[in-house]
Design a protein around this motif. Structure first.
Motif, short mmCIF file in Angstrom:
data_model
loop_
_atom_site.label_atom_id
_atom_site.label_comp_id
_atom_site.label_asym_id
_atom_site.label_seq_id
_atom_site.Cartn_x
_atom_site.Cartn_y
_atom_site.Cartn_z
N GLN A 103 -15.19 -17.91 -61.39
CA GLN A 103 -15.59 -18.74 -60.25
C GLN A 103 -15.43 -17.97 -58.94
O GLN A 103 -16.29 -18.04 -58.07
CB GLN A 103 -14.77 -20.03 -60.19
CG GLN A 103 -15.19 -20.91 -59.03
CD GLN A 103 -14.39 -22.19 -58.93
OE1 GLN A 103 -13.22 -22.22 -59.30
NE2 GLN A 103 -15.01 -23.23 -58.40
N GLN A 104 -14.33 -17.21 -58.80
CA GLN A 104 -14.12 -16.43 -57.59
C GLN A 104 -15.27 -15.44 -57.40
O GLN A 104 -15.80 -15.30 -56.30
CB GLN A 104 -12.78 -15.71 -57.63
CG GLN A 104 -12.47 -14.93 -56.37
CD GLN A 104 -12.37 -15.82 -55.14
OE1 GLN A 104 -11.77 -16.88 -55.19
NE2 GLN A 104 -12.96 -15.38 -54.04
N ALA A 105 -15.67 -14.76 -58.46
CA ALA A 105 -16.79 -13.81 -58.38
C ALA A 105 -18.08 -14.53 -58.00
O ALA A 105 -18.85 -14.05 -57.17
CB ALA A 105 -16.96 -13.08 -59.72
N ARG A 106 -18.29 -15.71 -58.59
CA ARG A 106 -19.50 -16.48 -58.29
C ARG A 106 -19.53 -16.92 -56.83
O ARG A 106 -20.57 -16.84 -56.17
CB ARG A 106 -19.56 -17.70 -59.22
CG ARG A 106 -20.81 -18.51 -59.07
CD ARG A 106 -20.93 -19.57 -60.16
NE ARG A 106 -19.85 -20.55 -60.16
CZ ARG A 106 -18.91 -20.66 -61.11
NH1 ARG A 106 -18.87 -19.85 -62.12
NH2 ARG A 106 -17.99 -21.60 -61.02
N ILE A 107 -18.40 -17.37 -56.30
CA ILE A 107 -18.31 -17.77 -54.89
C ILE A 107 -18.64 -16.59 -53.99
O ILE A 107 -19.40 -16.73 -53.02
CB ILE A 107 -16.91 -18.34 -54.57
CG1 ILE A 107 -16.75 -19.72 -55.23
CG2 ILE A 107 -16.67 -18.43 -53.07
CD1 ILE A 107 -15.32 -20.25 -55.23
N GLU A 108 -18.10 -15.42 -54.30
CA GLU A 108 -18.38 -14.22 -53.50
C GLU A 108 -19.86 -13.85 -53.58
O GLU A 108 -20.46 -13.50 -52.56
CB GLU A 108 -17.50 -13.06 -53.97
CG GLU A 108 -16.03 -13.26 -53.65
CD GLU A 108 -15.14 -12.19 -54.24
OE1 GLU A 108 -15.65 -11.14 -54.70
OE2 GLU A 108 -13.92 -12.41 -54.26
N TRP A 109 -20.45 -13.92 -54.78
CA TRP A 109 -21.87 -13.60 -54.93
C TRP A 109 -22.73 -14.57 -54.13
O TRP A 109 -23.62 -14.14 -53.39
CB TRP A 109 -22.26 -13.63 -56.41
CG TRP A 109 -23.74 -13.65 -56.61
CD1 TRP A 109 -24.62 -12.66 -56.28
CD2 TRP A 109 -24.52 -14.71 -57.15
NE1 TRP A 109 -25.91 -13.05 -56.61
CE2 TRP A 109 -25.88 -14.31 -57.14
CE3 TRP A 109 -24.22 -15.97 -57.66
CZ2 TRP A 109 -26.91 -15.12 -57.60
CZ3 TRP A 109 -25.25 -16.77 -58.13
CH2 TRP A 109 -26.57 -16.34 -58.09
N GLY A 145 -26.09 -16.10 -48.92
CA GLY A 145 -26.16 -17.19 -47.95
C GLY A 145 -26.04 -18.58 -48.54
O GLY A 145 -26.47 -19.55 -47.91
N LEU A 146 -25.46 -18.69 -49.74
CA LEU A 146 -25.31 -19.99 -50.40
C LEU A 146 -23.85 -20.26 -50.72
O LEU A 146 -22.99 -19.42 -50.50
CB LEU A 146 -26.15 -20.02 -51.69
CG LEU A 146 -27.64 -19.73 -51.54
CD1 LEU A 146 -28.31 -19.65 -52.90
CD2 LEU A 146 -28.32 -20.76 -50.66
N SER A 147 -23.57 -21.45 -51.26
CA SER A 147 -22.23 -21.80 -51.73
C SER A 147 -22.38 -22.70 -52.94
O SER A 147 -23.48 -23.19 -53.24
CB SER A 147 -21.44 -22.51 -50.62
OG SER A 147 -21.96 -23.80 -50.40
#
Length: 137
Positions: free
Chosen positions: A29-35, A40-42
């Motif tokens: 999840q942390q990697a996905r949030i950073e990506w 420009g998304l969340s």
């Protein structure tokens, strides 16, 4: 597609002295949030008033992961459907040894209607481009 660094913390360690199974999903999840942030998304805003919801996940440990290890988490799309997509994760340790793999199925979710919705076009185009590039590698 995208590589994130994750340092294993004390909260990631279980009674056996290594990373707990559920903690891999936290690292994913942390990697996905950073990506998402880089495009420009969340997780709550992927375009067209939609967010993400996790539908399914699997994790396979290949090696033990210990406190303080620095993990490199590579994520890339492997499947894109109307309302969901699958991200694959390959995790290596600081020596470059693959220690963990897994997949997460994420649904495009309309939080106001409380139901799955079509993946917004902007995100879909990004996913398709990244999948195409990864398929050639």
């Amino acid at each position: 597609m995208f590589i994130s660094k994750y340092q294993v913390r004390i909260s990631d360690i279980n009674y056996g002295g290594h990373m707990g199974n559920e903690r891999a999903l936290v690292a994913f999840q942390q990697a996905r949030i950073e990506w998402l942030k880089t495009i420009g998304l969340s997780e709550i805003s992927i375009g067209e008033d939609k967010g993400l919801i996790q539908r399914r996940a699997n994790v396979e440990y290949l090696r033990e992961i210990s406190l303080g290890d620095i993990l490199n988490i590579k994520i890339y799309p492997v499947e894109i459907r109307g309302s969901y997509f699958v991200l694959s994760h390959e995790v290596t340790n600081q020596e470059g040894v693959k220690v963990l793999t897994g997949n997460v199925t994420l649904g495009s979710f309309d939080y106001s209607d409380k139901k799955l919705a079509k993946i917004p076009n902007t995100l879909k185009k990004i996913l398709e481009k990244e999948k195409s590039q990864n398929d050639r590698v």
